[in-house]
Scaffold this active site. Sequence first.
Site, PDB file in Angstrom:
ATOM      1  CG  HIS A   1     -55.040 -27.341 -67.665  1.00 56.26           C
ATOM      2  ND1 HIS A   1     -54.990 -27.566 -66.312  1.00 56.26           N
ATOM      3  CD2 HIS A   1     -54.681 -28.511 -68.255  1.00 56.26           C
ATOM      4  CE1 HIS A   1     -54.602 -28.822 -66.084  1.00 56.26           C
ATOM      5  NE2 HIS A   1     -54.404 -29.412 -67.237  1.00 56.26           N
TER       6      HIS A   1
ATOM      7  N   GLY B   1     -49.941 -30.017 -64.159  1.00 59.50           N
ATOM      8  CA  GLY B   1     -48.827 -30.654 -63.447  1.00 59.50           C
ATOM      9  C   GLY B   1     -47.500 -30.460 -64.140  1.00 59.50           C
ATOM     10  CB  VAL B   2     -46.372 -30.485 -67.720  1.00 54.71           C
ATOM     11  CG1 VAL B   2     -46.601 -31.936 -68.068  1.00 54.71           C
ATOM     12  CG2 VAL B   2     -47.446 -29.618 -68.292  1.00 54.71           C
TER      13      VAL B   2
ATOM     14  CB  ILE C   1     -56.596 -27.540 -62.264  1.00 50.86           C
ATOM     15  CG1 ILE C   1     -57.932 -27.730 -61.545  1.00 50.86           C
ATOM     16  CG2 ILE C   1     -55.523 -28.409 -61.615  1.00 50.86           C
ATOM     17  CD1 ILE C   1     -58.453 -29.153 -61.603  1.00 50.86           C
TER      18      ILE C   1
ATOM     19  CD  GLU D   1     -39.955 -25.366 -67.490  1.00 48.45           C
ATOM     20  OE1 GLU D   1     -39.944 -26.531 -67.949  1.00 48.45           O
ATOM     21  OE2 GLU D   1     -38.983 -24.600 -67.588  1.00 48.45           O
TER      22      GLU D   1
END
Lengths: 143, 84
Positions: free
Chosen positions: A48, A57-58, A54, A62
Amino acid sequence: MFDITAIQKFLPQRFPFLMIDRVLELDPGKKVVACKNVSINEGFFAGHFPGKPIMPGVLIIESMAQAAIMLFYSDREHIDKKKNLLLGSVKVRFLHPVFPGDQLKISVEPLKITSAAAIVSVSAQVENQEVAKGELALSIKDE
Amino acid sequence: MQDLENELRGLVAEIIEKDPSMVTLDAKFFQDLGVDSMMTLEILAAIEKKYKISIPEERLPQMTTLREVLNIAQEYLAKRGQNV
């Protein structure tokens, strides 16, 4: 203020999913500021994205959720590790990308806390720039 | 009264992601509208924020229809009024 050993007393998550490294501020039941160091060695950067790392976002969410658990447990004497922690709702806006080398500073404040659930407002900053903000709802359930 | 009902209907509908027309006064949150305990808490928190009132969590189990929510909101709005 809280090192990783102390954090592990609150959080059930472990490698590779313990997403906060240190608690910088803790005002029980009122505010938590936690830090997540984002290293190029994180496994997710391999995919990723290849050649363009990067932070997903998830995973920022978390980190926010784990800081929220710290807040939720911070003014409770007894932590029942048999209970499940569930994220019920996530409303988060991402403002800037997070890269290897960044230090995420996550602030969590309660909007509403009950005996079994919490709605919190969350914000993540890198070097005083807000990179994500929003609201999370989490609960604990027997099972 | 009617205004408050409609405001609360809009607020509930937005949180539970249903059309306001489905949130009738007596539609049961759990059985008819698929509302869970987390959403009920979100409804309570949203009402507290919007009307600047405080509703204790003991009232959550009673919040099973819009009518009940309306009654509880009115009760705490009245209490707030007395304190001002």
